[in-house]
Design a protein around this motif. Structure first.
Motif, PDB file in Angstrom:
ATOM      1  N   ALA A 114       0.843  -1.197   0.000  1.00 16.75           N
ATOM      2  CA  ALA A 114       0.000   0.000   0.000  1.00 16.75           C
ATOM      3  C   ALA A 114       0.878   1.246   0.000  1.00 16.75           C
ATOM      4  O   ALA A 114       1.996   1.241   0.486  1.00 16.75           O
ATOM      5  CB  ALA A 114      -0.902  -0.014   1.239  1.00 16.75           C
ATOM      6  N   SER A 115       0.360   2.305  -0.582  1.00 15.36           N
ATOM      7  CA  SER A 115       1.088   3.583  -0.557  1.00 15.36           C
ATOM      8  C   SER A 115       0.224   4.623   0.125  1.00 15.36           C
ATOM      9  O   SER A 115      -1.012   4.515   0.144  1.00 15.36           O
ATOM     10  CB  SER A 115       1.445   4.036  -1.969  1.00 15.36           C
ATOM     11  OG  SER A 115       0.277   4.249  -2.735  1.00 15.36           O
ATOM     12  N   PHE A 116       0.884   5.635   0.683  1.00 12.71           N
ATOM     13  CA  PHE A 116       0.201   6.696   1.410  1.00 12.71           C
ATOM     14  C   PHE A 116       0.496   8.038   0.748  1.00 12.71           C
ATOM     15  O   PHE A 116       1.543   8.230   0.126  1.00 12.71           O
ATOM     16  CB  PHE A 116       0.647   6.726   2.873  1.00 12.71           C
ATOM     17  CG  PHE A 116       0.362   5.451   3.613  1.00 12.71           C
ATOM     18  CD1 PHE A 116      -0.937   5.106   3.942  1.00 12.71           C
ATOM     19  CD2 PHE A 116       1.388   4.586   3.973  1.00 12.71           C
ATOM     20  CE1 PHE A 116      -1.214   3.940   4.619  1.00 12.71           C
ATOM     21  CE2 PHE A 116       1.127   3.414   4.654  1.00 12.71           C
ATOM     22  CZ  PHE A 116      -0.188   3.089   4.973  1.00 12.71           C
ATOM     23  N   THR A 117      -0.443   8.959   0.898  1.00 17.33           N
ATOM     24  CA  THR A 117      -0.265  10.288   0.316  1.00 17.33           C
ATOM     25  C   THR A 117       0.537  11.180   1.258  1.00 17.33           C
ATOM     26  O   THR A 117       0.486  11.031   2.480  1.00 17.33           O
ATOM     27  CB  THR A 117      -1.617  10.945   0.025  1.00 17.33           C
ATOM     28  OG1 THR A 117      -2.345  11.077   1.256  1.00 17.33           O
ATOM     29  CG2 THR A 117      -2.432  10.114  -0.954  1.00 17.33           C
ATOM     30  N   VAL A 118       1.278  12.086   0.653  1.00 15.91           N
ATOM     31  CA  VAL A 118       2.083  13.036   1.416  1.00 15.91           C
ATOM     32  C   VAL A 118       1.644  14.451   1.043  1.00 15.91           C
ATOM     33  O   VAL A 118       1.590  14.798  -0.141  1.00 15.91           O
ATOM     34  CB  VAL A 118       3.584  12.872   1.120  1.00 15.91           C
ATOM     35  CG1 VAL A 118       4.387  13.924   1.884  1.00 15.91           C
ATOM     36  CG2 VAL A 118       4.050  11.465   1.479  1.00 15.91           C
ATOM     37  N   THR A 119       1.321  15.231   2.047  1.00 17.78           N
ATOM     38  CA  THR A 119       0.984  16.641   1.835  1.00 17.78           C
ATOM     39  C   THR A 119       2.095  17.493   2.422  1.00 17.78           C
ATOM     40  O   THR A 119       2.307  17.509   3.641  1.00 17.78           O
ATOM     41  CB  THR A 119      -0.355  16.994   2.506  1.00 17.78           C
ATOM     42  OG1 THR A 119      -1.383  16.139   1.996  1.00 17.78           O
ATOM     43  CG2 THR A 119      -0.729  18.446   2.228  1.00 17.78           C
ATOM     44  N   ALA A 129      10.089  20.346  -1.103  1.00 17.64           N
ATOM     45  CA  ALA A 129      10.265  19.466  -2.257  1.00 17.64           C
ATOM     46  C   ALA A 129      10.305  18.012  -1.789  1.00 17.64           C
ATOM     47  O   ALA A 129      11.010  17.677  -0.834  1.00 17.64           O
ATOM     48  CB  ALA A 129      11.543  19.813  -3.005  1.00 17.64           C
ATOM     49  N   GLY A 130       9.535  17.156  -2.467  1.00 18.51           N
ATOM     50  CA  GLY A 130       9.496  15.726  -2.135  1.00 18.51           C
ATOM     51  C   GLY A 130       8.383  15.042  -2.881  1.00 18.51           C
ATOM     52  O   GLY A 130       7.521  15.713  -3.483  1.00 18.51           O
ATOM     53  N   ASN A 131       8.379  13.733  -2.876  1.00 25.47           N
ATOM     54  CA  ASN A 131       7.322  12.971  -3.556  1.00 25.47           C
ATOM     55  C   ASN A 131       5.984  13.146  -2.841  1.00 25.47           C
ATOM     56  O   ASN A 131       5.945  13.392  -1.630  1.00 25.47           O
ATOM     57  CB  ASN A 131       7.674  11.488  -3.607  1.00 25.47           C
ATOM     58  CG  ASN A 131       8.882  11.215  -4.487  1.00 25.47           C
ATOM     59  OD1 ASN A 131       9.114  11.926  -5.466  1.00 25.47           O
ATOM     60  ND2 ASN A 131       9.654  10.192  -4.135  1.00 25.47           N
ATOM     61  N   ASP A 132       4.896  12.991  -3.617  1.00 21.92           N
ATOM     62  CA  ASP A 132       3.569  13.153  -3.007  1.00 21.92           C
ATOM     63  C   ASP A 132       2.972  11.836  -2.538  1.00 21.92           C
ATOM     64  O   ASP A 132       1.836  11.794  -2.065  1.00 21.92           O
ATOM     65  CB  ASP A 132       2.612  13.865  -3.965  1.00 21.92           C
ATOM     66  CG  ASP A 132       2.462  13.120  -5.287  1.00 21.92           C
ATOM     67  OD1 ASP A 132       3.043  12.021  -5.427  1.00 21.92           O
ATOM     68  OD2 ASP A 132       1.768  13.638  -6.179  1.00 21.92           O
ATOM     69  N   THR A 133       3.732  10.738  -2.660  1.00 25.85           N
ATOM     70  CA  THR A 133       3.307   9.445  -2.122  1.00 25.85           C
ATOM     71  C   THR A 133       4.514   8.740  -1.511  1.00 25.85           C
ATOM     72  O   THR A 133       5.668   9.049  -1.844  1.00 25.85           O
ATOM     73  CB  THR A 133       2.702   8.519  -3.204  1.00 25.85           C
ATOM     74  OG1 THR A 133       3.688   8.259  -4.207  1.00 25.85           O
ATOM     75  CG2 THR A 133       1.458   9.134  -3.827  1.00 25.85           C
TER      76      THR A 133
END
Length: 199
Positions: A114-119, A129-133
């Motif tokens: 599973a992957s999670f979202t990043v805000t 700056a960074g990935n959104d998941t």
């Protein structure tokens, strides 16, 4: 006496003939013993085949395939001696076995993690700056760049209610790490402007 002796001889002969006849009949009535055939059960990642390792000739052979946690059998193909078989009620059946059986199982796959979202935060005085998941269980790294005219020493970064400490600082660029992510990530940040003394 001779007649009696001859009579006894005849009776004895009849008894022997009947005895041999009954013995022969007895052997003829016994059905031949059924052959026993071997069943080759595979072992593989993500599944277990449950069944006996042998079967009698002419009998039906049944087995099942159990899928391990974290795997799925959506694309599973089960074959016996190269022929695809289909389960009925979770059970595979080979009717009237007439030889050795070799079971093969392919297509059992591990579930995608599973992957999670990043805000990441937005606001005055910095950029993120960074990935959104992020993949479940993995570490997540991102950077914050403090804008000119703002004091990096006043930067406060949080993941939810947890204050984060930078793992690396290069000038006005700070790197942060969130270990072993187990849910959605929401990062907040605040920074103050530089204060100049008037002389």
């Amino acid at each position: 006496m001779k007649r009696n002796s001859a009579f006894l001889t005849v009776v004895l002969a009849l008894v022997l003939v009947l005895s041999f006849g009954l013995t022969a009949c007895s052997h003829k009535s016994d059905p031949p013993e059924k052959a026993t055939y071997a069943v080759t059960i595979p072992a593989g990642e993500g599944f277990t085949v449950v069944g006996e390792t042998s079967v009698k000739e002419g009998e039906n052979y049944t087995f099942s395939v159990n899928i391990a946690d974290g795997y799925n059998g959506d694309d599973m193909v089960v074959k016996v001696n190269g022929d695809t078989v289909t389960a009925q009620g979770g059970t595979f059946t080979v009717n009237s076995v007439s030889g050795n059986l070799v079971i093969t199982v392919t297509g059992v796959r591990k579930n995608a993690p599973a992957s999670f979202t990043v805000t990441l935060p937005t606001g005055a005085g910095f950029s993120a700056a960074g990935n959104d998941t992020v993949t479940a269980g993995e570490d997540y790294s991102f950077t914050l760049t403090v804008a000119t005219g703002y004091d990096a020493a006043t930067l406060v970064v949080k993941n939810g209610d947890t204050t984060l400490t930078s793992t690396k600082t290069e000038g006005n660029v700070l790197t942060y790490l969130i270990p072993s992510v187990q849910g959605n990530v929401t990062v907040t940040a605040t920074v103050s402007k530089l204060k100049f003394k008037v002389t």
